[in-house]
Every structure is written in C-alpha cells, then in structure tokens.
Design an enzyme around this catalytic site. Structure first.
Site, short mmCIF file in Angstrom:
data_model
loop_
_atom_site.label_atom_id
_atom_site.label_comp_id
_atom_site.label_asym_id
_atom_site.label_seq_id
_atom_site.Cartn_x
_atom_site.Cartn_y
_atom_site.Cartn_z
N GLU A 69 -7.20 4.91 7.53
CA GLU A 69 -6.74 6.31 7.11
C GLU A 69 -7.86 6.79 6.27
O GLU A 69 -8.19 8.07 6.34
CB GLU A 69 -5.40 6.31 6.42
CG GLU A 69 -4.22 6.17 7.09
CD GLU A 69 -3.19 5.67 6.46
OE1 GLU A 69 -2.95 5.47 5.43
OE2 GLU A 69 -2.39 5.09 7.43
N SER B 194 3.14 -2.07 10.48
CA SER B 194 4.55 -2.22 10.75
C SER B 194 4.99 -3.52 10.29
O SER B 194 5.98 -4.04 10.99
CB SER B 194 4.88 -1.82 12.00
OG SER B 194 4.41 -0.31 12.35
N GLY C 168 2.37 2.37 10.89
CA GLY C 168 3.27 3.56 10.54
C GLY C 168 3.94 3.66 12.09
O GLY C 168 4.81 4.53 11.77
N HIS D 283 -9.77 1.20 4.39
CA HIS D 283 -8.62 1.62 5.28
C HIS D 283 -8.66 2.43 6.41
O HIS D 283 -9.54 3.41 6.20
CB HIS D 283 -7.32 2.11 4.27
CG HIS D 283 -5.98 2.14 4.86
ND1 HIS D 283 -5.69 2.86 5.81
CD2 HIS D 283 -5.11 1.29 4.85
CE1 HIS D 283 -4.35 2.72 6.44
NE2 HIS D 283 -3.95 1.51 5.72
N GLU E 229 -5.79 -4.61 10.55
CA GLU E 229 -4.52 -3.66 10.64
C GLU E 229 -5.18 -2.84 12.07
O GLU E 229 -5.77 -1.90 12.07
CB GLU E 229 -4.57 -2.70 9.47
CG GLU E 229 -4.38 -3.28 8.06
CD GLU E 229 -3.57 -2.43 7.25
OE1 GLU E 229 -2.51 -2.58 6.83
OE2 GLU E 229 -4.36 -1.16 6.90
N ASN F 57 0.70 -1.04 0.03
CA ASN F 57 0.02 0.24 -0.09
C ASN F 57 1.03 1.25 0.01
O ASN F 57 1.49 1.61 1.05
CB ASN F 57 -0.79 -0.24 1.15
CG ASN F 57 -1.63 1.37 1.58
OD1 ASN F 57 -1.88 2.06 0.53
ND2 ASN F 57 -2.49 1.30 2.51
N LYS G 19 0.13 4.12 -0.28
CA LYS G 19 -0.69 5.28 0.33
C LYS G 19 -0.21 6.35 -0.61
O LYS G 19 -0.29 6.52 -2.11
CB LYS G 19 -0.20 5.65 1.66
CG LYS G 19 -0.35 4.47 2.70
CD LYS G 19 -0.20 4.67 4.18
CE LYS G 19 -0.40 3.22 4.88
NZ LYS G 19 -0.20 3.48 6.15
P1 PGA Z 1 2.75 0.34 7.68
O1 PGA Z 1 1.20 0.65 6.87
O2 PGA Z 1 3.19 -0.91 6.96
O3 PGA Z 1 3.30 1.55 7.20
O4 PGA Z 1 2.62 0.35 9.21
C1 PGA Z 1 0.39 -0.65 6.87
C2 PGA Z 1 -0.99 -0.12 6.19
O5 PGA Z 1 -1.58 1.12 6.62
O6 PGA Z 1 -1.56 -0.64 5.21
#
Ligand code: PGA
Length: 243
Positions: A93, A203, A164, A91, A158, A8, A10
């Site tokens: 976000e 992560s 992140g 997601h 998640e 992803n 983003k």
């Molecule tokens: P990350 O994000 O691996 O940077 O923690 C995962 C995600 O939001 O899909």
C-alpha cells in the site's frame, strides 16, 4: 520454531481502543510471538499499555534519515525512542500510495537497522504478475533491491491480490514462494539467510491460520483486517504450531 504473528492496523484504530486491546494481548499464547503495528499516534499509548509484556510494538513506516527537513515523516530513531521494536517497510500500500521504489525501501531498512529497530520488509506480486508466471521473479527482484547488505530482520510475503480480498494462494503456491524466498535469501546473505523469518500475509484469519502457518518456511503471519479484533488476532496466534 516460535511463529511471529504481527498485526498491521493500517489507518485504523482510535485512542480509546488501545488499553482494552493491549490488555487482551496479555492473554496471548506463549507459543507465538505477537507484534502490534498501529498508526503512529497510537504508538505511545500502546508502549505504555504493553509495558512489561512480551508483545512487540511496530510502526508502519519510517524515513531513511535520522532527522531533518522532511515534513510529515517520522524517523526510525524517534520510533525507537518512544518504545517501538519493529517497523513494517515497503508494504504494497505504501509502494502504491506513495510511489515507494525498492531503492526507497532499501534506505528505510538501513535507517531502521541503524536505529536498532527490526524491519518487517514486505514483498509480493500483483494478480497479473502471478497469472503471467512472473511472481517469483518479481519477488526475487524486490528482495535483491529492497534489502541492504547486512540485512537482519523479517521478510513478509504478501501477494497483493490476497490483501483485504479474502482470497489466499493455494498451500502449494505459498510453500513454493516461501521456498523461493528462502533460496534467494540464502544466496543474498550466505551467513544469515537460512535463519531469516519469512511471514505470510494476505487474508489470514482464524479459519485458515493453522494450515498457512504449518507450511514449510512460513515463520508467521502479517495480519491486516483480522488483527483489528483482539479475539481474532489471538485465535490466529493460538493456531500457530510451535514445532
Ligand atoms: P489483510 O492485510 O490481512 O487485511 O489481507 C494484510 C496486510 O496488508 O498486511
């Protein structure tokens, strides 16, 4: 089981990075199935650069309608037409930045399925919800309301506090949550729930991929930050067991 490793991107990446990244993915281990999910404007470039490779191509959102007066939105039909195979939906976000409710996500999942895209539907709890012992209930509620009847796709667990941050749940907590998600999916979809792939995200990096991907009911990973670097993304894929 062949693990699915989805990247992803983003709101990252640039046109100049697509060709080299796509070329690097052609060296992916066959033991894992890769999917790359860049921002919308990079999808056509990736579709061309990945032509003939087994790597899947995913968007990060779609609208619930097939077309119409929805300024700034993109339909699942159009995504399919330009070569996408998957779409990330719900997601955390997007749930946070755009106020997407489970009902909104549900409509988008239906649109994706109608357009023959494979939805990757994200669920996960906040840190406060985990601390108060509500994590499994929160995730079960998200599944019940975000997944339409006839769902055929991928679920990504998640935990929001792991995205992140470099923090990951313990192996026991990941295994327990994936077991709870499996049980909920079997209840919700008696004919197909046992076979739905459940990804872990939050992560994931080369150093923790092997242990996370080896846990029961972990069918792969949804990778954010570490997917931006092709070598790291490939190292995560290489860590996937094929059992
Ligand atoms: P990350 O994000 O691996 O940077 O923690 C995962 C995600 O939001 O899909």
């Amino acid at each position: 089981m062949r693990r699915i490793i989805a990247g992803n991107w983003k709101m990252n990446g640039a046109p100049g990075t697509v060709t080299a990244y796509a070329e690097a993915l052609r060296a992916a281990p066959e033991a894992a199935a890769l999917i790359v999910c860049p921002p919308f404007p990079l999808l056509p470039g990736f579709a061309a650069a990945l032509a003939g490779s087994p790597v899947g191509l995913g968007a990060q959102d779609c609208h619930a309608s097939a077309a119409g007066a929805h300024t700034g939105d993109v339909s699942a039909v159009l995504l399919k037409e330009i070569g996408a195979s998957h779409v990330i939906l719900g997601h955390s976000e997007r749930r946070a930045d755009h106020g997407e409710s489970n009902a909104v996500v549900n409509g988008k999942v239906s649109a994706a399925l109608a357009a023959s895209l494979i939805p990757i539907v994200c669920v996960g709890e906040t840190e406060a919800q985990r601390d108060s012992g509500e994590a499994e209930d929160v995730v079960r509620t998200q599944l019940t309301h975000s997944l339409p009847a006839g769902f055929a796709g991928i679920v990504a667990y998640e935990p929001i506090w792991a995205i992140g941050t470099g923090k990951t749940p313990s192996e026991a907590d990941v295994a327990a949550m994936h077991g709870a998600i499996r049980a909920a999916l079997v209840t919700q979809f008696p004919a197909s729930g046992a076979a739905i792939t459940i990804l872990y995200g939050g992560s994931v990096k080369p150093s923790n991929a092997a242990s996370l991907l080896g846990l029961p009911d972990v069918g792969g990973a949804l990778v954010g930050g570490a997917s931006l670097n092709a070598a790291d993304f490939l190292a995560i894929a290489a860590a996937a067991p094929n059992d």
